[in-house]
Write a protein that holds these residues in place. Structure first.
Motif, PDB file in Angstrom:
ATOM      1  N   SER A 213       0.795  -1.101   0.027  1.00 23.40           N
ATOM      2  CA  SER A 213       0.097  -0.091   0.103  1.00 23.40           C
ATOM      3  C   SER A 213       0.917   1.135   0.196  1.00 23.40           C
ATOM      4  O   SER A 213       0.524   2.247  -0.704  1.00 23.40           O
ATOM      5  N   TYR A 214       2.057   1.226   0.598  1.00 20.18           N
ATOM      6  CA  TYR A 214       2.953   2.292   0.627  1.00 20.18           C
ATOM      7  C   TYR A 214       3.715   2.445  -0.691  1.00 20.18           C
ATOM      8  O   TYR A 214       3.788   3.699  -1.186  1.00 20.18           O
TER       9      TYR A 214
ATOM     10  N   VAL B 199       6.583  10.032   0.868  1.00 21.43           N
ATOM     11  CA  VAL B 199       7.522  11.088   1.025  1.00 21.43           C
ATOM     12  C   VAL B 199       7.246  12.526   1.351  1.00 21.43           C
ATOM     13  O   VAL B 199       7.724  12.966   2.339  1.00 21.43           O
ATOM     14  N   LYS B 200       6.176  12.811   0.608  1.00 22.80           N
ATOM     15  CA  LYS B 200       5.649  14.089   0.738  1.00 22.80           C
ATOM     16  C   LYS B 200       5.145  14.494   1.976  1.00 22.80           C
ATOM     17  O   LYS B 200       5.060  15.696   2.562  1.00 22.80           O
ATOM     18  N   VAL B 201       4.364  13.661   2.666  1.00 23.16           N
ATOM     19  CA  VAL B 201       3.763  13.718   4.046  1.00 23.16           C
ATOM     20  C   VAL B 201       4.960  13.839   5.053  1.00 23.16           C
ATOM     21  O   VAL B 201       4.344  14.046   6.344  1.00 23.16           O
ATOM     22  N   ARG B 202       6.043  13.333   4.999  1.00 26.22           N
ATOM     23  CA  ARG B 202       7.197  13.433   5.909  1.00 26.22           C
ATOM     24  C   ARG B 202       7.681  14.818   6.175  1.00 26.22           C
ATOM     25  O   ARG B 202       7.537  15.824   5.053  1.00 26.22           O
ATOM     26  N   SER B 203       8.557  14.873   6.654  1.00 21.63           N
ATOM     27  CA  SER B 203       9.540  16.141   7.020  1.00 21.63           C
ATOM     28  C   SER B 203      10.406  16.645   5.396  1.00 21.63           C
ATOM     29  O   SER B 203      10.547  15.654   4.598  1.00 21.63           O
TER      30      SER B 203
ATOM     31  N   TRP C 218      16.602   6.007   2.933  1.00 19.84           N
ATOM     32  CA  TRP C 218      15.879   6.477   4.012  1.00 19.84           C
ATOM     33  C   TRP C 218      17.037   7.093   5.132  1.00 19.84           C
ATOM     34  O   TRP C 218      18.148   6.825   4.934  1.00 19.84           O
ATOM     35  N   MET C 219      16.546   7.861   5.905  1.00 17.44           N
ATOM     36  CA  MET C 219      17.197   8.546   6.872  1.00 17.44           C
ATOM     37  C   MET C 219      17.585   7.543   8.103  1.00 17.44           C
ATOM     38  O   MET C 219      18.701   7.668   8.588  1.00 17.44           O
ATOM     39  N   ARG C 220      16.586   6.895   8.523  1.00 14.10           N
ATOM     40  CA  ARG C 220      16.575   5.908   9.705  1.00 14.10           C
ATOM     41  C   ARG C 220      16.545   4.434   9.156  1.00 14.10           C
ATOM     42  O   ARG C 220      15.674   4.110   8.608  1.00 14.10           O
ATOM     43  N   PRO C 221      17.498   3.527   9.429  1.00 14.69           N
ATOM     44  CA  PRO C 221      17.404   2.324   8.996  1.00 14.69           C
ATOM     45  C   PRO C 221      16.187   1.621   9.497  1.00 14.69           C
ATOM     46  O   PRO C 221      15.898   1.556  10.765  1.00 14.69           O
ATOM     47  N   PRO C 222      15.471   0.750   8.878  1.00 13.17           N
ATOM     48  CA  PRO C 222      14.380  -0.138   9.139  1.00 13.17           C
ATOM     49  C   PRO C 222      14.989  -1.323  10.132  1.00 13.17           C
ATOM     50  O   PRO C 222      16.139  -1.405   9.912  1.00 13.17           O
ATOM     51  N   LEU C 223      13.951  -2.166  10.846  1.00 13.15           N
ATOM     52  CA  LEU C 223      14.463  -3.360  11.267  1.00 13.15           C
ATOM     53  C   LEU C 223      13.984  -4.493  10.545  1.00 13.15           C
ATOM     54  O   LEU C 223      13.033  -4.527  10.293  1.00 13.15           O
TER      55      LEU C 223
ATOM     56  N   ARG D  95       8.026  -0.473   7.518  1.00 14.90           N
ATOM     57  CA  ARG D  95       7.184  -0.931   6.372  1.00 14.90           C
ATOM     58  C   ARG D  95       7.038   0.450   5.587  1.00 14.90           C
ATOM     59  O   ARG D  95       6.988   0.289   4.118  1.00 14.90           O
ATOM     60  N   THR D  96       6.857   1.638   5.972  1.00 15.95           N
ATOM     61  CA  THR D  96       6.500   2.798   5.257  1.00 15.95           C
ATOM     62  C   THR D  96       7.853   2.994   4.221  1.00 15.95           C
ATOM     63  O   THR D  96       7.814   3.088   2.836  1.00 15.95           O
ATOM     64  N   ARG D  97       8.911   3.148   4.962  1.00 17.51           N
ATOM     65  CA  ARG D  97      10.240   3.150   4.222  1.00 17.51           C
ATOM     66  C   ARG D  97      10.712   2.088   3.083  1.00 17.51           C
ATOM     67  O   ARG D  97      10.963   2.540   1.708  1.00 17.51           O
TER      68      ARG D  97
END
Length: 171
Positions: free
Chosen positions: A93-94, A102-106, A119-124, A144-146
């Motif tokens: 879905s993402y 991406v637009k709804v993030r900073s 991404w800026m922060r690594p996922p798990l 999951r979004t990333r």
């Protein structure tokens, strides 16, 4: 210790005793004994330790059996990487509209995707052998979004780095 065993600690956090206080959460003897990186503690246990989907999917995993390491994963590994059964379809879905997510993030997040293709922060990610001894490969635990944005950017031929950092939990 299993995720299910953290129910009382999570109830105290929700009840205000540890609300928004990561330092106190991290200092809990059971949590401290895990010796996990702060990023993993925050993103998995502190933020999602009482999330019903997470508990359904990971409640019986032996947390003490997981060793976390920051690894470099090829972009080609992500398009088929699953997430927990309770969130099946979530990543897709993402991926359907990566530009929107991406637009709804900073602005900083958007700039990072454009400048670095990641991404800026690594996922798990978790080694599926921790979920099923005969399993194999990696599964998206958190982020999951990333991962969906990455999949969508690959599909839409937007800038994507060839490799990405991720926290990987292995036996």
């Amino acid at each position: 210790m299993k995720l299910n065993d953290l129910g009382r600690l999570m109830a105290r956090r929700r009840g205000g005793g540890l609300s928004f206080d990561f330092d106190r959460f991290r200092a809990d003897p059971g949590v401290a004994a895990l010796q996990w990186p702060d990023d993993v503690l925050r993103d998995f246990l502190f933020d999602h330790g009482d999330n019903g989907h997470f508990v359904d999917d990971y409640g019986e995993v032996d947390l003490c059996a997981i060793t976390w390491k920051l690894e470099t994963i090829p972009a080609a590994a992500f398009p088929t990487m699953p997430t927990g059964e309770s969130d099946a379809g979530c990543i897709e879905s993402y991926a359907a509209d990566p530009v929107y997510w991406v637009k709804v993030r900073s602005l900083e997040v958007g700039r990072h995707w454009e400048d670095h293709g990641t991404w800026m922060r690594p996922p798990l990610l978790i080694d599926r052998r921790l979920l099923d001894p005969v399993g194999g490969g990696l599964q998206v635990l958190e982020g999951r979004t990333r991962v969906g944005v990455l999949r969508g950017r690959l599909r839409e031929q937007l800038r994507v780095a060839p490799h990405h950092q991720a926290w990987v939990g292995r036996p």
